[in-house]
Design a protein around this motif. Structure first.
Motif, mmCIF file in Angstrom:
data_model
loop_
_atom_site.group_PDB
_atom_site.id
_atom_site.type_symbol
_atom_site.label_atom_id
_atom_site.label_comp_id
_atom_site.label_asym_id
_atom_site.label_seq_id
_atom_site.Cartn_x
_atom_site.Cartn_y
_atom_site.Cartn_z
ATOM 1 N N GLU A 116 0.855 -1.188 0.000
ATOM 2 C CA GLU A 116 0.000 0.000 0.000
ATOM 3 C C GLU A 116 0.889 1.235 0.000
ATOM 4 O OE1 GLU A 116 -3.978 0.277 2.086
ATOM 5 O OE2 GLU A 116 -2.707 1.527 3.354
ATOM 6 N N VAL A 117 0.583 2.180 -0.888
ATOM 7 C CA VAL A 117 1.338 3.432 -0.982
ATOM 8 C C VAL A 117 0.363 4.597 -0.975
ATOM 9 C CG1 VAL A 117 3.315 2.439 -2.222
ATOM 10 C CG2 VAL A 117 1.374 3.344 -3.524
ATOM 11 N N ARG A 118 0.878 5.765 -0.652
ATOM 12 C CA ARG A 118 0.094 7.001 -0.706
ATOM 13 C C ARG A 118 0.428 7.730 -1.995
ATOM 14 N NH1 ARG A 118 1.605 8.995 5.313
ATOM 15 N NH2 ARG A 118 0.365 7.457 6.421
ATOM 16 N N VAL A 119 -0.597 8.018 -2.765
ATOM 17 C CA VAL A 119 -0.433 8.795 -3.989
ATOM 18 C C VAL A 119 -0.621 10.259 -3.621
ATOM 19 C CG1 VAL A 119 -1.310 9.220 -6.319
ATOM 20 C CG2 VAL A 119 -1.313 6.883 -5.382
ATOM 21 N N ARG A 120 0.359 11.090 -3.946
ATOM 22 C CA ARG A 120 0.307 12.513 -3.588
ATOM 23 C C ARG A 120 -0.079 13.408 -4.750
ATOM 24 N NH1 ARG A 120 -0.520 13.860 1.473
ATOM 25 N NH2 ARG A 120 0.939 12.869 2.862
ATOM 26 N N ASN A 121 0.227 13.006 -5.973
ATOM 27 C CA ASN A 121 -0.285 13.751 -7.119
ATOM 28 C C ASN A 121 -0.400 12.820 -8.308
ATOM 29 O OD1 ASN A 121 2.196 13.885 -8.661
ATOM 30 N ND2 ASN A 121 2.854 15.551 -7.345
ATOM 31 N N LEU A 122 -1.233 13.228 -9.246
ATOM 32 C CA LEU A 122 -1.616 12.356 -10.341
ATOM 33 C C LEU A 122 -1.892 13.199 -11.573
ATOM 34 C CD1 LEU A 122 -2.544 9.378 -10.932
ATOM 35 C CD2 LEU A 122 -4.788 10.054 -10.109
ATOM 36 N N SER A 123 -1.436 12.727 -12.721
ATOM 37 C CA SER A 123 -1.746 13.394 -13.985
ATOM 38 C C SER A 123 -2.002 12.317 -15.028
ATOM 39 C CB SER A 123 -0.577 14.283 -14.431
ATOM 40 O OG SER A 123 0.508 13.493 -14.883
ATOM 41 N N GLU A 124 -2.295 12.734 -16.244
ATOM 42 C CA GLU A 124 -2.542 11.772 -17.316
ATOM 43 C C GLU A 124 -1.350 10.845 -17.537
ATOM 44 O OE1 GLU A 124 -3.479 13.868 -20.877
ATOM 45 O OE2 GLU A 124 -5.554 14.213 -20.272
ATOM 46 N N LEU A 146 3.798 6.810 -16.420
ATOM 47 C CA LEU A 146 2.889 5.744 -16.821
ATOM 48 C C LEU A 146 3.121 5.336 -18.272
ATOM 49 C CD1 LEU A 146 -0.372 7.044 -15.115
ATOM 50 C CD2 LEU A 146 1.210 5.275 -14.290
ATOM 51 N N ASP A 147 2.887 4.046 -18.554
ATOM 52 C CA ASP A 147 3.054 3.531 -19.914
ATOM 53 C C ASP A 147 1.970 4.034 -20.850
ATOM 54 O OD1 ASP A 147 5.333 2.090 -19.187
ATOM 55 O OD2 ASP A 147 4.177 0.289 -18.703
ATOM 56 N N SER A 148 0.763 4.253 -20.326
ATOM 57 C CA SER A 148 -0.364 4.740 -21.116
ATOM 58 C C SER A 148 -1.079 5.831 -20.341
ATOM 59 C CB SER A 148 -1.364 3.612 -21.380
ATOM 60 O OG SER A 148 -0.752 2.559 -22.074
ATOM 61 N N PRO A 149 -1.608 6.846 -21.030
ATOM 62 C CA PRO A 149 -2.320 7.923 -20.335
ATOM 63 C C PRO A 149 -3.572 7.417 -19.622
ATOM 64 C CG PRO A 149 -2.043 8.436 -22.678
ATOM 65 C CD PRO A 149 -1.566 7.032 -22.471
ATOM 66 N N ILE A 150 -3.906 8.086 -18.525
ATOM 67 C CA ILE A 150 -5.112 7.780 -17.753
ATOM 68 C C ILE A 150 -5.945 9.051 -17.618
ATOM 69 C CG2 ILE A 150 -4.030 5.925 -16.427
ATOM 70 C CD1 ILE A 150 -3.851 8.036 -14.083
ATOM 71 N N ASN A 151 -7.156 8.897 -17.122
ATOM 72 C CA ASN A 151 -7.989 10.049 -16.787
ATOM 73 C C ASN A 151 -7.910 10.221 -15.271
ATOM 74 O OD1 ASN A 151 -9.938 11.914 -16.158
ATOM 75 N ND2 ASN A 151 -11.523 10.997 -17.435
ATOM 76 N N PRO A 152 -7.097 11.161 -14.773
ATOM 77 C CA PRO A 152 -6.916 11.295 -13.330
ATOM 78 C C PRO A 152 -8.190 11.666 -12.579
ATOM 79 C CG PRO A 152 -5.855 13.104 -14.484
ATOM 80 C CD PRO A 152 -6.328 12.143 -15.522
ATOM 81 N N LYS A 153 -9.172 12.230 -13.260
ATOM 82 C CA LYS A 153 -10.421 12.605 -12.593
ATOM 83 C C LYS A 153 -11.192 11.380 -12.104
ATOM 84 C CE LYS A 153 -10.827 16.947 -14.983
ATOM 85 N NZ LYS A 153 -11.511 17.726 -15.985
ATOM 86 N N LEU A 154 -10.968 10.237 -12.720
ATOM 87 C CA LEU A 154 -11.660 9.018 -12.294
ATOM 88 C C LEU A 154 -11.259 8.606 -10.881
ATOM 89 C CD1 LEU A 154 -11.468 6.880 -15.559
ATOM 90 C CD2 LEU A 154 -13.442 8.148 -14.655
ATOM 91 N N ALA A 155 -10.057 8.939 -10.454
ATOM 92 C CA ALA A 155 -9.590 8.592 -9.109
ATOM 93 C C ALA A 155 -10.302 9.413 -8.051
ATOM 94 C CB ALA A 155 -8.085 8.803 -9.001
ATOM 95 N N ARG A 156 -10.887 10.529 -8.422
ATOM 96 C CA ARG A 156 -11.583 11.401 -7.464
ATOM 97 C C ARG A 156 -13.051 11.044 -7.297
ATOM 98 N NH1 ARG A 156 -9.139 15.478 -5.003
ATOM 99 N NH2 ARG A 156 -7.295 16.381 -5.933
ATOM 100 N N LYS A 157 -13.589 10.215 -8.172
ATOM 101 C CA LYS A 157 -15.009 9.866 -8.096
ATOM 102 C C LYS A 157 -15.267 9.082 -6.815
ATOM 103 C CE LYS A 157 -16.363 9.948 -12.881
ATOM 104 N NZ LYS A 157 -17.009 9.240 -13.960
#
Length: 99
Positions: free
Chosen positions: A32-40, A83-94
């Motif tokens: 388990e890790v803490r994610v502090r920031n996230l982008s595409e 990341l190897d492929s872009p993500i939608n970081p807004k999905l982590a906030r849902k």
């Protein structure tokens, strides 16, 4: 971390605090890790372990699912992951549904 590392960032970073499960390199267990920031294209996690740049990483991110990447930089207690492929970081906030 090199002096020019921040200038290589693509996309806006979304500061947040969430937990994720991560496998570093050839480790067999998820930690388990803490994610502090996230982008595409990347994220920063808190991790006391030192990791070599280029080490493969697998993560399970809430709202996003399984993602892979590589260690981009490592400094005292923090690791940057490209990341190897872009993500939608807004999905982590849902909100997580209880249904």
């Amino acid at each position: 971390m090199t002096e020019d590392a921040p200038s290589k960032r693509a996309g806006t970073r979304d500061s947040l605090f969430l937990t994720a499960l991560m496998r570093l390199g050839s480790e067999t267990r998820l930690r388990e890790v803490r994610v502090r920031n996230l982008s595409e294209g990347g994220l920063m996690v808190e991790l006391a372990k030192v990791a070599e740049v280029g080490t493969p990483v697998a993560l399970e991110l809430r709202g996003i699912g399984d993602v892979t990447g590589k260690v981009a930089w490592c400094t005292a207690g923090r690791i940057g992951i490209a990341l190897d492929s872009p993500i939608n970081p807004k999905l982590a906030r849902k909100p997580v549904s209880g249904a």
